[in-house]
Design a protein around this motif. Structure first.
Motif, PDB file in Angstrom:
ATOM      1  N   ALA A  62       0.837  -1.204   0.000  1.00  0.00           N
ATOM      2  CA  ALA A  62       0.000   0.000   0.000  1.00  0.00           C
ATOM      3  C   ALA A  62       0.870   1.253   0.000  1.00  0.00           C
ATOM      4  CB  ALA A  62      -0.922  -0.006   1.218  1.00  0.00           C
ATOM      5  N   VAL A  63       1.958   1.219   0.765  1.00  0.00           N
ATOM      6  CA  VAL A  63       2.876   2.356   0.788  1.00  0.00           C
ATOM      7  C   VAL A  63       3.573   2.497  -0.562  1.00  0.00           C
ATOM      8  CG1 VAL A  63       4.946   3.326   1.857  1.00  0.00           C
ATOM      9  CG2 VAL A  63       3.226   2.226   3.284  1.00  0.00           C
ATOM     10  N   ALA A  64       3.929   1.371  -1.188  1.00  0.00           N
ATOM     11  CA  ALA A  64       4.552   1.416  -2.516  1.00  0.00           C
ATOM     12  C   ALA A  64       3.613   2.072  -3.521  1.00  0.00           C
ATOM     13  CB  ALA A  64       4.921   0.007  -2.968  1.00  0.00           C
ATOM     14  N   ARG A  65       2.333   1.750  -3.443  1.00  0.00           N
ATOM     15  CA  ARG A  65       1.354   2.383  -4.336  1.00  0.00           C
ATOM     16  C   ARG A  65       1.278   3.878  -4.061  1.00  0.00           C
ATOM     17  NH1 ARG A  65      -2.259  -0.812  -3.147  1.00  0.00           N
ATOM     18  NH2 ARG A  65      -1.865  -2.323  -4.796  1.00  0.00           N
ATOM     19  N   PHE A  66       1.315   4.240  -2.794  1.00  0.00           N
ATOM     20  CA  PHE A  66       1.299   5.646  -2.386  1.00  0.00           C
ATOM     21  C   PHE A  66       2.530   6.377  -2.922  1.00  0.00           C
ATOM     22  CE2 PHE A  66       2.737   8.789   0.784  1.00  0.00           C
ATOM     23  CZ  PHE A  66       1.620   9.613   0.883  1.00  0.00           C
ATOM     24  N   GLU A  67       3.693   5.753  -2.800  1.00  0.00           N
ATOM     25  CA  GLU A  67       4.925   6.372  -3.280  1.00  0.00           C
ATOM     26  C   GLU A  67       4.932   6.473  -4.802  1.00  0.00           C
ATOM     27  OE1 GLU A  67       7.031   7.929  -1.655  1.00  0.00           O
ATOM     28  OE2 GLU A  67       7.282   7.106   0.341  1.00  0.00           O
ATOM     29  N   ALA A  68       4.362   5.482  -5.479  1.00  0.00           N
ATOM     30  CA  ALA A  68       4.285   5.528  -6.941  1.00  0.00           C
ATOM     31  C   ALA A  68       3.434   6.708  -7.395  1.00  0.00           C
ATOM     32  CB  ALA A  68       3.707   4.219  -7.476  1.00  0.00           C
ATOM     33  N   GLU A  69       2.344   6.950  -6.696  1.00  0.00           N
ATOM     34  CA  GLU A  69       1.500   8.096  -7.024  1.00  0.00           C
ATOM     35  C   GLU A  69       2.244   9.406  -6.784  1.00  0.00           C
ATOM     36  OE1 GLU A  69      -1.903   7.455  -4.576  1.00  0.00           O
ATOM     37  OE2 GLU A  69      -2.702   5.831  -5.841  1.00  0.00           O
ATOM     38  N   ARG A  70       3.089   9.424  -5.762  1.00  0.00           N
ATOM     39  CA  ARG A  70       3.859  10.634  -5.464  1.00  0.00           C
ATOM     40  C   ARG A  70       4.872  10.944  -6.564  1.00  0.00           C
ATOM     41  NH1 ARG A  70       5.967  11.538   0.602  1.00  0.00           N
ATOM     42  NH2 ARG A  70       6.977  13.190  -0.565  1.00  0.00           N
ATOM     43  N   VAL A  71       5.387   9.911  -7.218  1.00  0.00           N
ATOM     44  CA  VAL A  71       6.337  10.131  -8.307  1.00  0.00           C
ATOM     45  C   VAL A  71       5.716  11.054  -9.351  1.00  0.00           C
ATOM     46  CG1 VAL A  71       7.540   9.036 -10.237  1.00  0.00           C
ATOM     47  CG2 VAL A  71       7.586   7.965  -7.978  1.00  0.00           C
ATOM     48  N   LEU A  72       4.460  10.804  -9.698  1.00  0.00           N
ATOM     49  CA  LEU A  72       3.776  11.627 -10.690  1.00  0.00           C
ATOM     50  C   LEU A  72       3.329  12.962 -10.105  1.00  0.00           C
ATOM     51  CD1 LEU A  72       1.610   8.900 -12.479  1.00  0.00           C
ATOM     52  CD2 LEU A  72       3.853   9.775 -13.127  1.00  0.00           C
ATOM     53  N   GLU A  73       2.845  12.940  -8.868  1.00  0.00           N
ATOM     54  CA  GLU A  73       2.385  14.181  -8.233  1.00  0.00           C
ATOM     55  C   GLU A  73       3.513  15.195  -8.084  1.00  0.00           C
ATOM     56  OE1 GLU A  73       0.685  12.966  -4.563  1.00  0.00           O
ATOM     57  OE2 GLU A  73      -1.068  11.998  -5.490  1.00  0.00           O
ATOM     58  N   ASP A  74       4.713  14.713  -7.786  1.00  0.00           N
ATOM     59  CA  ASP A  74       5.854  15.610  -7.588  1.00  0.00           C
ATOM     60  C   ASP A  74       6.279  16.308  -8.880  1.00  0.00           C
ATOM     61  OD1 ASP A  74       5.902  14.985  -4.930  1.00  0.00           O
ATOM     62  OD2 ASP A  74       7.652  13.680  -5.016  1.00  0.00           O
ATOM     63  N   GLN A  75       5.816  15.811 -10.019  1.00  0.00           N
ATOM     64  CA  GLN A  75       6.158  16.433 -11.298  1.00  0.00           C
ATOM     65  C   GLN A  75       5.110  17.442 -11.761  1.00  0.00           C
ATOM     66  OE1 GLN A  75       7.474  13.478 -14.314  1.00  0.00           O
ATOM     67  NE2 GLN A  75       7.482  12.015 -12.634  1.00  0.00           N
ATOM     68  N   GLN A  76       4.057  17.586 -10.975  1.00  0.00           N
ATOM     69  CA  GLN A  76       2.992  18.511 -11.347  1.00  0.00           C
ATOM     70  C   GLN A  76       3.305  19.926 -10.876  1.00  0.00           C
ATOM     71  OE1 GLN A  76       1.150  17.590 -13.463  1.00  0.00           O
ATOM     72  NE2 GLN A  76       0.650  15.424 -13.213  1.00  0.00           N
ATOM     73  N   PRO A  77       2.753  20.946 -11.559  1.00  0.00           N
ATOM     74  CA  PRO A  77       1.815  20.856 -12.694  1.00  0.00           C
ATOM     75  C   PRO A  77       2.509  20.667 -14.038  1.00  0.00           C
ATOM     76  CG  PRO A  77       2.196  23.137 -12.158  1.00  0.00           C
ATOM     77  CD  PRO A  77       2.985  22.342 -11.136  1.00  0.00           C
ATOM     78  N   HIS A  78       3.817  20.520 -14.038  1.00  0.00           N
ATOM     79  CA  HIS A  78       4.595  20.538 -15.283  1.00  0.00           C
ATOM     80  C   HIS A  78       4.294  19.352 -16.190  1.00  0.00           C
ATOM     81  CE1 HIS A  78       6.623  23.590 -12.975  1.00  0.00           C
ATOM     82  NE2 HIS A  78       6.970  22.695 -12.062  1.00  0.00           N
ATOM     83  N   LEU A  79       4.144  18.158 -15.601  1.00  0.00           N
ATOM     84  CA  LEU A  79       3.971  16.962 -16.406  1.00  0.00           C
ATOM     85  C   LEU A  79       2.713  17.021 -17.266  1.00  0.00           C
ATOM     86  CD1 LEU A  79       4.948  14.128 -17.184  1.00  0.00           C
ATOM     87  CD2 LEU A  79       3.758  13.243 -15.162  1.00  0.00           C
ATOM     88  N   ASP A  80       1.673  17.669 -16.771  1.00  0.00           N
ATOM     89  CA  ASP A  80       0.426  17.752 -17.517  1.00  0.00           C
ATOM     90  C   ASP A  80       0.289  19.046 -18.302  1.00  0.00           C
ATOM     91  OD1 ASP A  80      -0.354  15.259 -16.682  1.00  0.00           O
ATOM     92  OD2 ASP A  80      -1.655  15.963 -15.072  1.00  0.00           O
ATOM     93  N   CYS A  81       1.367  19.811 -18.406  1.00  0.00           N
ATOM     94  CA  CYS A  81       1.325  21.086 -19.147  1.00  0.00           C
ATOM     95  C   CYS A  81       2.519  21.201 -20.084  1.00  0.00           C
ATOM     96  CB  CYS A  81       1.307  22.268 -18.180  1.00  0.00           C
ATOM     97  SG  CYS A  81      -0.112  22.312 -17.086  1.00  0.00           S
ATOM     98  N   LEU A  82       2.836  20.136 -20.787  1.00  0.00           N
ATOM     99  CA  LEU A  82       3.993  20.127 -21.687  1.00  0.00           C
ATOM    100  C   LEU A  82       3.569  20.678 -23.055  1.00  0.00           C
ATOM    101  CD1 LEU A  82       5.438  16.619 -20.705  1.00  0.00           C
ATOM    102  CD2 LEU A  82       6.290  18.862 -20.001  1.00  0.00           C
ATOM    103  N   ASP A  83       3.275  21.976 -23.088  1.00  0.00           N
ATOM    104  CA  ASP A  83       2.728  22.572 -24.301  1.00  0.00           C
ATOM    105  C   ASP A  83       3.657  23.588 -24.971  1.00  0.00           C
ATOM    106  OD1 ASP A  83       2.607  24.510 -22.368  1.00  0.00           O
ATOM    107  OD2 ASP A  83       0.428  24.755 -22.432  1.00  0.00           O
ATOM    108  N   SER A  84       4.878  23.732 -24.454  1.00  0.00           N
ATOM    109  CA  SER A  84       5.871  24.633 -25.048  1.00  0.00           C
ATOM    110  C   SER A  84       7.252  24.110 -24.666  1.00  0.00           C
ATOM    111  CB  SER A  84       5.683  26.058 -24.532  1.00  0.00           C
ATOM    112  OG  SER A  84       5.991  26.124 -23.141  1.00  0.00           O
ATOM    113  N   TRP A  85       8.292  24.591 -25.355  1.00  0.00           N
ATOM    114  CA  TRP A  85       9.645  24.161 -24.999  1.00  0.00           C
ATOM    115  C   TRP A  85      10.000  24.607 -23.587  1.00  0.00           C
ATOM    116  CZ3 TRP A  85      10.654  20.347 -27.734  1.00  0.00           C
ATOM    117  CH2 TRP A  85      10.417  20.297 -29.100  1.00  0.00           C
TER     118      TRP A  85
END
Length: 207
Positions: A62-85
């Protein structure tokens, strides 16, 4: 009443997982006991086993799943806004910063060493993390293509897979050496390849 109990149960389970993640990050998987987690989360042993009948192994998943979600969350908002160089380089910096803050420790990697990467549950968590991460990178490349910043001929999935593979390789080397140089090089090379495709298309149009 049943809905309230379910909501309360989910909140308690989330509190246990979040608290366990904090302890594991601070002390490491090998040096953390169930008593440490019980103390941090203010949870009784019977309550913990109520939510995690499989005991420590189930909680670690369960903690591994939590940490996996954090990998993506820590890249926000940039990961979902890759619309320019510029946004791609902001994302690049966020990824590097995330792993530099961990130094040579990787909570997710440590957890999988403990529960075993061959366990079906662990493999499913890794597979889903990589699937989501690659798809979000791919969506960023599609956005560049839609905005005509790169040519339509660019292979979206191949470039997204290469970028993710480069990140994972760079992180692995960083975990071994403590240096983020390879991670930075992998990200820079992946983004440069996309930019070169755009430049190449521009030269072809001129000719």
């Amino acid at each position: 009443m049943s809905e309230a109990s379910t909501a309360k149960g989910r909140a308690t389970q989330a509190r246990i997982v979040g608290g366990a993640a904090e302890v594991l990050r601070e002390q490491g998987v090998a040096f953390t006991t169930l008593d440490d987690i019980l103390d941090r989360t203010r949870t009784s042993k019977s309550q913990l086993f109520h939510y995690f009948p499989g005991g420590k192994d189930e909680l670690l998943l369960a903690v591994a799943r939590f940490e996996a979600e954090r990998v993506l969350e820590d890249q926000q908002p940039h990961l979902d806004c890759l619309d320019s160089w510029e946004s791609w380089y902001r994302w690049r910096d966020a990824v590097v910063e995330r792993y530099e803050l961990q130094h040579d420790q990787c909570p997710l990697g440590s957890l999988f060493l403990q529960v075993g990467r061959t366990e079906p549950g662990a493999r499913a968590i890794v597979a889903e993390l990589m699937r989501q991460w690659q798809e979000r990178i791919a969506e960023g490349i599609r956005t560049l293509r839609a905005r005509e910043l790169i040519p339509a001929s660019v292979d979206v999935d191949r470039n997204a897979a290469a970028l993710l593979a480069g990140i994972q390789g760079g992180v692995s080397i960083m975990m071994s050496t403590g240096s983020s140089a390879h991670l930075k090089a992998a990200l820079d090379s992946g983004i440069d390849q996309l930019r070169h495709a755009a430049a190449g298309a521009g030269r072809a149009e001129v000719n």
